[in-house]
Scaffold this motif. Structure first.
Motif, PDB file in Angstrom:
ATOM      1  N   SER A   2       0.845  -1.184   0.000  1.00 23.29           N
ATOM      2  CA  SER A   2       0.000   0.000   0.000  1.00 23.29           C
ATOM      3  C   SER A   2       0.890   1.247   0.000  1.00 23.29           C
ATOM      4  CB  SER A   2      -0.899  -0.015   1.236  1.00 23.29           C
ATOM      5  OG  SER A   2      -1.662   1.155   1.263  1.00 23.29           O
ATOM      6  N   GLU A   4       0.766   5.019   0.372  1.00 18.37           N
ATOM      7  CA  GLU A   4      -0.113   6.111   0.813  1.00 18.37           C
ATOM      8  C   GLU A   4       0.564   7.475   0.753  1.00 18.37           C
ATOM      9  OE1 GLU A   4      -1.454   4.867   4.674  1.00 18.37           O
ATOM     10  OE2 GLU A   4      -2.459   3.093   3.868  1.00 18.37           O
ATOM     11  N   ASP A   7      -1.725  10.172  -0.828  1.00 14.95           N
ATOM     12  CA  ASP A   7      -3.136  10.205  -0.449  1.00 14.95           C
ATOM     13  C   ASP A   7      -3.644  11.625  -0.212  1.00 14.95           C
ATOM     14  OD1 ASP A   7      -3.126   7.475  -0.669  1.00 14.95           O
ATOM     15  OD2 ASP A   7      -3.598   7.073   1.432  1.00 14.95           O
ATOM     16  N   HIS A  55      -5.385  -2.730  -9.698  1.00 18.00           N
ATOM     17  CA  HIS A  55      -6.045  -2.198  -8.502  1.00 18.00           C
ATOM     18  C   HIS A  55      -7.481  -2.678  -8.369  1.00 18.00           C
ATOM     19  CE1 HIS A  55      -2.757   0.079  -6.886  1.00 18.00           C
ATOM     20  NE2 HIS A  55      -2.412   0.291  -8.139  1.00 18.00           N
ATOM     21  N   ARG A  56      -8.104  -3.047  -9.471  1.00 20.60           N
ATOM     22  CA  ARG A  56      -9.438  -3.661  -9.405  1.00 20.60           C
ATOM     23  C   ARG A  56      -9.355  -5.020  -8.721  1.00 20.60           C
ATOM     24  NH1 ARG A  56     -12.883  -7.018 -12.121  1.00 20.60           N
ATOM     25  NH2 ARG A  56     -11.277  -7.677 -13.574  1.00 20.60           N
ATOM     26  N   LEU A  58      -6.948  -5.984  -6.635  1.00 18.74           N
ATOM     27  CA  LEU A  58      -6.612  -5.728  -5.228  1.00 18.74           C
ATOM     28  C   LEU A  58      -7.846  -5.302  -4.441  1.00 18.74           C
ATOM     29  CD1 LEU A  58      -3.181  -3.926  -5.644  1.00 18.74           C
ATOM     30  CD2 LEU A  58      -3.580  -6.205  -4.672  1.00 18.74           C
ATOM     31  N   PHE A  59      -8.707  -4.477  -5.049  1.00 17.85           N
ATOM     32  CA  PHE A  59      -9.935  -4.051  -4.395  1.00 17.85           C
ATOM     33  C   PHE A  59     -10.812  -5.252  -4.073  1.00 17.85           C
ATOM     34  CE2 PHE A  59     -14.446  -2.990  -4.759  1.00 17.85           C
ATOM     35  CZ  PHE A  59     -14.562  -2.078  -3.730  1.00 17.85           C
ATOM     36  N   LYS A  60     -10.951  -6.155  -5.034  1.00 16.00           N
ATOM     37  CA  LYS A  60     -11.769  -7.350  -4.808  1.00 16.00           C
ATOM     38  C   LYS A  60     -11.183  -8.217  -3.698  1.00 16.00           C
ATOM     39  CE  LYS A  60     -14.059  -7.751  -9.232  1.00 16.00           C
ATOM     40  NZ  LYS A  60     -14.482  -8.684 -10.275  1.00 16.00           N
ATOM     41  N   GLN A  61      -9.872  -8.350  -3.664  1.00 12.03           N
ATOM     42  CA  GLN A  61      -9.223  -9.125  -2.601  1.00 12.03           C
ATOM     43  C   GLN A  61      -9.451  -8.467  -1.248  1.00 12.03           C
ATOM     44  OE1 GLN A  61      -5.145  -9.333  -3.871  1.00 12.03           O
ATOM     45  NE2 GLN A  61      -5.532 -10.968  -5.343  1.00 12.03           N
ATOM     46  N   ASP A  62      -9.295  -7.160  -1.191  1.00 14.51           N
ATOM     47  CA  ASP A  62      -9.516  -6.426   0.062  1.00 14.51           C
ATOM     48  C   ASP A  62     -10.954  -6.573   0.536  1.00 14.51           C
ATOM     49  OD1 ASP A  62      -6.885  -5.573  -0.053  1.00 14.51           O
ATOM     50  OD2 ASP A  62      -7.373  -3.541  -0.734  1.00 14.51           O
ATOM     51  N   THR A  63     -11.900  -6.505  -0.405  1.00 14.19           N
ATOM     52  CA  THR A  63     -13.313  -6.636  -0.069  1.00 14.19           C
ATOM     53  C   THR A  63     -13.600  -8.012   0.518  1.00 14.19           C
ATOM     54  OG1 THR A  63     -13.901  -5.068  -1.810  1.00 14.19           O
ATOM     55  CG2 THR A  63     -15.660  -6.486  -0.984  1.00 14.19           C
ATOM     56  N   GLN A  66     -12.271  -8.159   4.048  1.00 11.90           N
ATOM     57  CA  GLN A  66     -13.160  -7.404   4.952  1.00 11.90           C
ATOM     58  C   GLN A  66     -14.398  -8.208   5.286  1.00 11.90           C
ATOM     59  OE1 GLN A  66     -12.683  -4.461   6.431  1.00 11.90           O
ATOM     60  NE2 GLN A  66     -10.678  -4.128   5.514  1.00 11.90           N
TER      61      GLN A  66
END
Length: 72
Positions: A2, A4, A7, A55-56, A58-63, A66
């Protein structure tokens, strides 16, 4: 990994642009006017597409992570 570091800068730019769509318009306008980004059409598009896809995913993995944490 990540990163940042930018940001605050990006958040400020998005707020000043009054939204994500305007931010992208301003970013691509800058890249058109001040860089050679668009000089190699196919390469430019591939760069954007590859970074978006990265990043799409990674977003799915993060979701998913969570959701697993939320269920516990």
């Amino acid at each position: 990994m990540s990163d940042e570091r930018f940001d605050g800068l990006f958040m400020s730019a998005i707020q000043q642009a009054q939204g994500i769509n305007n931010f992208y318009d301003a970013m691509f306008s800058f890249m058109r006017r001040k860089t050679d980004f668009f000089s190699q059409d196919d390469s430019s598009f591939e760069t954007v597409k590859n970074n978006f896809e990265k990043h799409r995913v990674l977003f799915k993995q993060d979701t998913k992570k969570q959701e697993i944490i939320k269920k516990k």
